[in-house]
Design a protein around this motif. Structure first.
Motif, PDB file in Angstrom:
ATOM      1  N   ASN A 178       0.717  -1.084  -0.113  1.00 54.35           N
ATOM      2  CA  ASN A 178      -0.042  -0.026   0.048  1.00 54.35           C
ATOM      3  C   ASN A 178       0.882   1.168   0.055  1.00 54.35           C
ATOM      4  O   ASN A 178       0.488   2.220   0.530  1.00 54.35           O
ATOM      5  CB  ASN A 178      -0.908  -0.037   1.327  1.00 54.35           C
ATOM      6  N   GLU A 179       1.954   1.012  -0.619  1.00 55.41           N
ATOM      7  CA  GLU A 179       2.711   2.416  -0.806  1.00 55.41           C
ATOM      8  C   GLU A 179       3.645   2.310  -2.065  1.00 55.41           C
ATOM      9  O   GLU A 179       3.882   1.303  -2.704  1.00 55.41           O
ATOM     10  CB  GLU A 179       3.853   2.232   0.436  1.00 55.41           C
ATOM     11  N   HIS A 180       4.173   3.663  -2.448  1.00 61.21           N
ATOM     12  CA  HIS A 180       4.652   3.775  -3.530  1.00 61.21           C
ATOM     13  C   HIS A 180       6.376   4.138  -3.298  1.00 61.21           C
ATOM     14  O   HIS A 180       6.365   4.566  -2.344  1.00 61.21           O
ATOM     15  CB  HIS A 180       4.003   4.767  -4.372  1.00 61.21           C
ATOM     16  N   ASP A 181       6.912   3.808  -4.475  1.00 61.80           N
ATOM     17  CA  ASP A 181       8.189   4.144  -4.433  1.00 61.80           C
ATOM     18  C   ASP A 181       8.357   5.729  -4.924  1.00 61.80           C
ATOM     19  O   ASP A 181       7.848   6.078  -5.997  1.00 61.80           O
ATOM     20  CB  ASP A 181       9.214   3.075  -5.350  1.00 61.80           C
ATOM     21  N   VAL A 182       9.196   6.722  -4.204  1.00 65.68           N
ATOM     22  CA  VAL A 182       9.218   7.878  -4.725  1.00 65.68           C
ATOM     23  C   VAL A 182      10.721   8.007  -4.895  1.00 65.68           C
ATOM     24  O   VAL A 182      11.423   7.921  -4.058  1.00 65.68           O
ATOM     25  CB  VAL A 182       8.684   8.811  -3.829  1.00 65.68           C
ATOM     26  N   ASP A 183      11.207   8.126  -6.052  1.00 68.54           N
ATOM     27  CA  ASP A 183      12.838   8.064  -6.295  1.00 68.54           C
ATOM     28  C   ASP A 183      13.038   9.495  -6.389  1.00 68.54           C
ATOM     29  O   ASP A 183      12.587  10.429  -7.093  1.00 68.54           O
ATOM     30  CB  ASP A 183      13.141   7.482  -7.659  1.00 68.54           C
ATOM     31  N   LEU A 184      14.242   9.816  -5.531  1.00 69.94           N
ATOM     32  CA  LEU A 184      14.751  11.113  -5.544  1.00 69.94           C
ATOM     33  C   LEU A 184      16.262  11.387  -5.927  1.00 69.94           C
ATOM     34  O   LEU A 184      16.909  10.403  -5.463  1.00 69.94           O
ATOM     35  CB  LEU A 184      14.490  11.884  -4.128  1.00 69.94           C
ATOM     36  N   VAL A 185      16.752  12.459  -6.370  1.00 67.26           N
ATOM     37  CA  VAL A 185      17.887  12.841  -6.537  1.00 67.26           C
ATOM     38  C   VAL A 185      18.439  13.834  -5.581  1.00 67.26           C
ATOM     39  O   VAL A 185      17.983  14.909  -5.546  1.00 67.26           O
ATOM     40  CB  VAL A 185      18.354  13.180  -8.096  1.00 67.26           C
ATOM     41  N   ALA A 186      19.642  13.644  -4.894  1.00 66.27           N
ATOM     42  CA  ALA A 186      20.197  14.871  -4.161  1.00 66.27           C
ATOM     43  C   ALA A 186      21.366  15.060  -4.689  1.00 66.27           C
ATOM     44  O   ALA A 186      22.422  14.668  -4.945  1.00 66.27           O
ATOM     45  CB  ALA A 186      20.432  13.920  -2.814  1.00 66.27           C
ATOM     46  N   PHE A 187      21.112  16.270  -5.661  1.00 64.38           N
ATOM     47  CA  PHE A 187      22.158  16.819  -6.579  1.00 64.38           C
ATOM     48  C   PHE A 187      23.064  17.844  -5.713  1.00 64.38           C
ATOM     49  O   PHE A 187      22.681  18.624  -5.070  1.00 64.38           O
ATOM     50  CB  PHE A 187      21.626  17.548  -7.513  1.00 64.38           C
ATOM     51  N   MET A 188      24.440  17.623  -5.498  1.00 59.27           N
ATOM     52  CA  MET A 188      25.477  18.471  -5.037  1.00 59.27           C
ATOM     53  C   MET A 188      26.302  19.189  -5.926  1.00 59.27           C
ATOM     54  O   MET A 188      27.175  18.428  -6.643  1.00 59.27           O
ATOM     55  CB  MET A 188      26.253  17.535  -3.821  1.00 59.27           C
TER      56      MET A 188
ATOM     57  N   ALA B  45       5.669   4.198   6.517  1.00 61.71           N
ATOM     58  CA  ALA B  45       5.012   2.917   6.281  1.00 61.71           C
ATOM     59  C   ALA B  45       3.398   3.113   5.990  1.00 61.71           C
ATOM     60  O   ALA B  45       2.641   3.921   6.227  1.00 61.71           O
ATOM     61  CB  ALA B  45       4.843   2.051   7.726  1.00 61.71           C
ATOM     62  N   ASN B  46       3.025   2.350   4.940  1.00 61.88           N
ATOM     63  CA  ASN B  46       1.576   2.480   4.395  1.00 61.88           C
ATOM     64  C   ASN B  46       1.445   3.826   3.652  1.00 61.88           C
ATOM     65  O   ASN B  46       0.166   3.952   3.291  1.00 61.88           O
ATOM     66  CB  ASN B  46       0.551   2.015   5.342  1.00 61.88           C
ATOM     67  N   GLU B  47       2.607   4.299   3.251  1.00 58.76           N
ATOM     68  CA  GLU B  47       2.008   5.470   2.165  1.00 58.76           C
ATOM     69  C   GLU B  47       3.035   5.571   1.152  1.00 58.76           C
ATOM     70  O   GLU B  47       2.733   5.327   0.082  1.00 58.76           O
ATOM     71  CB  GLU B  47       2.696   6.820   3.281  1.00 58.76           C
ATOM     72  N   PHE B  48       4.404   5.906   1.404  1.00 53.95           N
ATOM     73  CA  PHE B  48       5.429   5.514   0.082  1.00 53.95           C
ATOM     74  C   PHE B  48       6.809   5.654   0.987  1.00 53.95           C
ATOM     75  O   PHE B  48       7.056   5.650   2.295  1.00 53.95           O
ATOM     76  CB  PHE B  48       5.320   7.078  -0.436  1.00 53.95           C
ATOM     77  N   HIS B  49       7.910   5.228   0.288  1.00 55.07           N
ATOM     78  CA  HIS B  49       9.261   5.430   0.792  1.00 55.07           C
ATOM     79  C   HIS B  49      10.174   6.224  -0.028  1.00 55.07           C
ATOM     80  O   HIS B  49       9.897   5.993  -1.507  1.00 55.07           O
ATOM     81  CB  HIS B  49      10.089   4.117   1.113  1.00 55.07           C
ATOM     82  N   LEU B  50      10.839   7.118   0.426  1.00 51.63           N
ATOM     83  CA  LEU B  50      11.767   7.938  -0.539  1.00 51.63           C
ATOM     84  C   LEU B  50      13.233   7.392  -0.511  1.00 51.63           C
ATOM     85  O   LEU B  50      13.757   7.417   0.391  1.00 51.63           O
ATOM     86  CB  LEU B  50      11.830   9.290   0.202  1.00 51.63           C
ATOM     87  N   ASP B  51      13.591   7.230  -1.736  1.00 54.61           N
ATOM     88  CA  ASP B  51      14.942   6.731  -2.065  1.00 54.61           C
ATOM     89  C   ASP B  51      15.761   7.849  -2.600  1.00 54.61           C
ATOM     90  O   ASP B  51      15.269   8.537  -3.419  1.00 54.61           O
ATOM     91  CB  ASP B  51      14.698   5.771  -3.172  1.00 54.61           C
ATOM     92  N   ILE B  52      16.763   8.044  -1.917  1.00 56.17           N
ATOM     93  CA  ILE B  52      17.679   9.145  -2.050  1.00 56.17           C
ATOM     94  C   ILE B  52      18.957   8.952  -2.583  1.00 56.17           C
ATOM     95  O   ILE B  52      19.731   8.382  -1.890  1.00 56.17           O
ATOM     96  CB  ILE B  52      17.658  10.440  -0.658  1.00 56.17           C
ATOM     97  N   THR B  53      19.196   9.182  -3.680  1.00 57.46           N
ATOM     98  CA  THR B  53      20.301   8.901  -4.651  1.00 57.46           C
ATOM     99  C   THR B  53      21.141  10.212  -4.734  1.00 57.46           C
ATOM    100  O   THR B  53      20.920  11.294  -5.282  1.00 57.46           O
ATOM    101  CB  THR B  53      20.085   8.230  -5.877  1.00 57.46           C
TER     102      THR B  53
END
Length: 399
Positions: A77-87, A129-137
């Motif tokens: 019940n959660e989505h993958d939210v993919d993020l880029v941490a640009f430095m 949990a049960n919402e989404f997870h943020l992946d920070i690359t």
């Protein structure tokens, strides 16, 4: 111009079911805004860190959430939210492992983020949990890329590899903006010109592109097809998205289609034509390039494991066959059975309920129309739509 309106009507019903299924699988607007607020909060926390590599850091969306092609994973019940941490201060002087550690250390210094934090191979994950997870690359500027691409860690965290999420998104959106020519549209346009009491048909705009829906349909079919199988064999989403986008552009520019459903079939069929069998150096190998940067091959894992390529082509043949067969099925019960098998009963059931309720409500109020680009729609704003007679939509009295 001859258009089989009965068949077009049936296919319009199917394309509307698929569109509503995609909406059911997609991240909701409220959940998207919630994710946006949270990753902006993460960005502010990281950018406020004392380490100079964090100065002027920015976080932005990449992947399916950025493109509008998100599909909720089966059983979750959660989505993958993919993020880029640009430095912007980062350079290749620093190893990917070190820069990743800088981000991780800063996240661990925040009480809430430390509790939600998981370390992945190339990124950090914040799990809501049960919402989404943020992946920070983490990412730094790729000076060798003319399109302002970036460098991200490889799996070993020893080397940088090319990427360009913002450039990819721009190219995808340019293709999504292409409007196909549908014979049903032309037929209705001719009728409009012959009748003084009908205004010209405006460009349809539902906030979701045809291309996005096509990608979501393919991704959901893939998820169901590979459920219970080795996850390592699944064709990654960027391969499906890239091949469908390229095929969509070619189909839209080169062809005229009876219905939007026919366009979808043509796009799916055309996907393999864009897979190259020769690498840039001339050696044999699978090659699906990222056109927006250098040295990124989306199919690179196929060259390490031939089973991945075989799994893609097996899935692709099944997807095309299932969609072609769906158009031949007569009767709502059989359509639902086939769609359940291809996409899973939960989103399909929700799609049937939503569409049937909309059609029933529109019929009662006299607002049911057949719109050329989106099939059946309930809206009084479509001036050049053609009224649909009561009890004639696909799966009911039309057999």
């Amino acid at each position: 111009m001859f258009v089989d309106h009965r068949l077009a009507h049936r296919k319009a019903y199917l394309i509307n079911l698929l569109a509503r299924m995609c909406a059911e699988l997609d991240i909701t607007e409220s959940r998207f805004q919630q994710a946006k607020e949270r990753y902006e909060g993460v960005a502010r926390w990281l950018a406020a860190g004392e380490h100079f590599l964090l100065h002027d850091l920015s976080i932005y969306l990449q992947g399916s959430t950025a493109l509008g092609t998100s599909v909720r994973p089966i059983g979750k019940n959660e989505h993958d939210v993919d993020l880029v941490a640009f430095m912007p201060s980062g350079t290749t002087v620093w190893t990917p492992a070190y820069i990743k550690k800088v981000i991780g250390d800063r996240l661990k210094a925040h009480a809430t983020y430390a509790r939600l934090l998981e370390e992945k191979i190339r990124c950090w994950r914040l799990v809501y949990a049960n919402e989404f997870h943020l992946d920070i690359t983490p990412a730094i500027l790729n000076l060798a890329c003319r399109n302002q691409g970036e460098l991200v860690p490889d799996k070993s965290l020893r080397e940088w590899k090319g990427s360009n999420p913002r450039g990819y998104r721009k190219a995808f959106e340019a293709r999504a903006a292409l409007v196909p020519v549908i014979k049903l549209t032309k037929a209705l346009d001719e009728e409009i010109k012959s009748r003084a009491d009908i205004e010209p048909f405006p460009v349809a705009s539902s906030g979701r592109s045809i291309l996005c829906n096509f990608v979501q349909v393919a991704k959901r079919h893939r998820d169901v097809h590979f459920e219970g199988q080795d996850l390592a064999l699944w064709p990654i989403s960027v391969i499906l998205t890239t091949l469908i986008a390229w095929s969509y552009e070619r189909c839209v520019k080169a062809g005229v289609y009876d219905t939007e459903f026919d366009l979808m079939i043509a796009v799916l069929r055309g996907m393999p034509a864009f897979i190259r069998r020769t690498l840039p150096d001339g050696s044999p190998g699978w090659y699906i390039p990222n056109e927006t940067t250098i040295d990124e091959n989306f199919a690179e894992r196929w060259n390490d494991d031939p089973d991945k390529a075989e799994a893609f082509f097996t899935w692709h043949a099944k997807a095309v066959a299932d969609m072609e067969n769906l158009a031949r099925v007569d009767g709502t019960d059989l359509v639902r059975k086939r769609m359940d098998e291809s996409f899973g009963p939960r989103p399909v059931g929700a799609a049937f309920t939503a569409l049937d309720n909309e059609i029933a409500s529109a019929r009662r109020s006299g607002l049911l129309r057949m719109a050329p680009l989106v099939g059946l729609t309930a809206t009084p704003a479509v001036a050049a739509a053609v009224p649909v007679r009561s009890n004639t939509f696909y799966g009911r009295d039309c057999g």
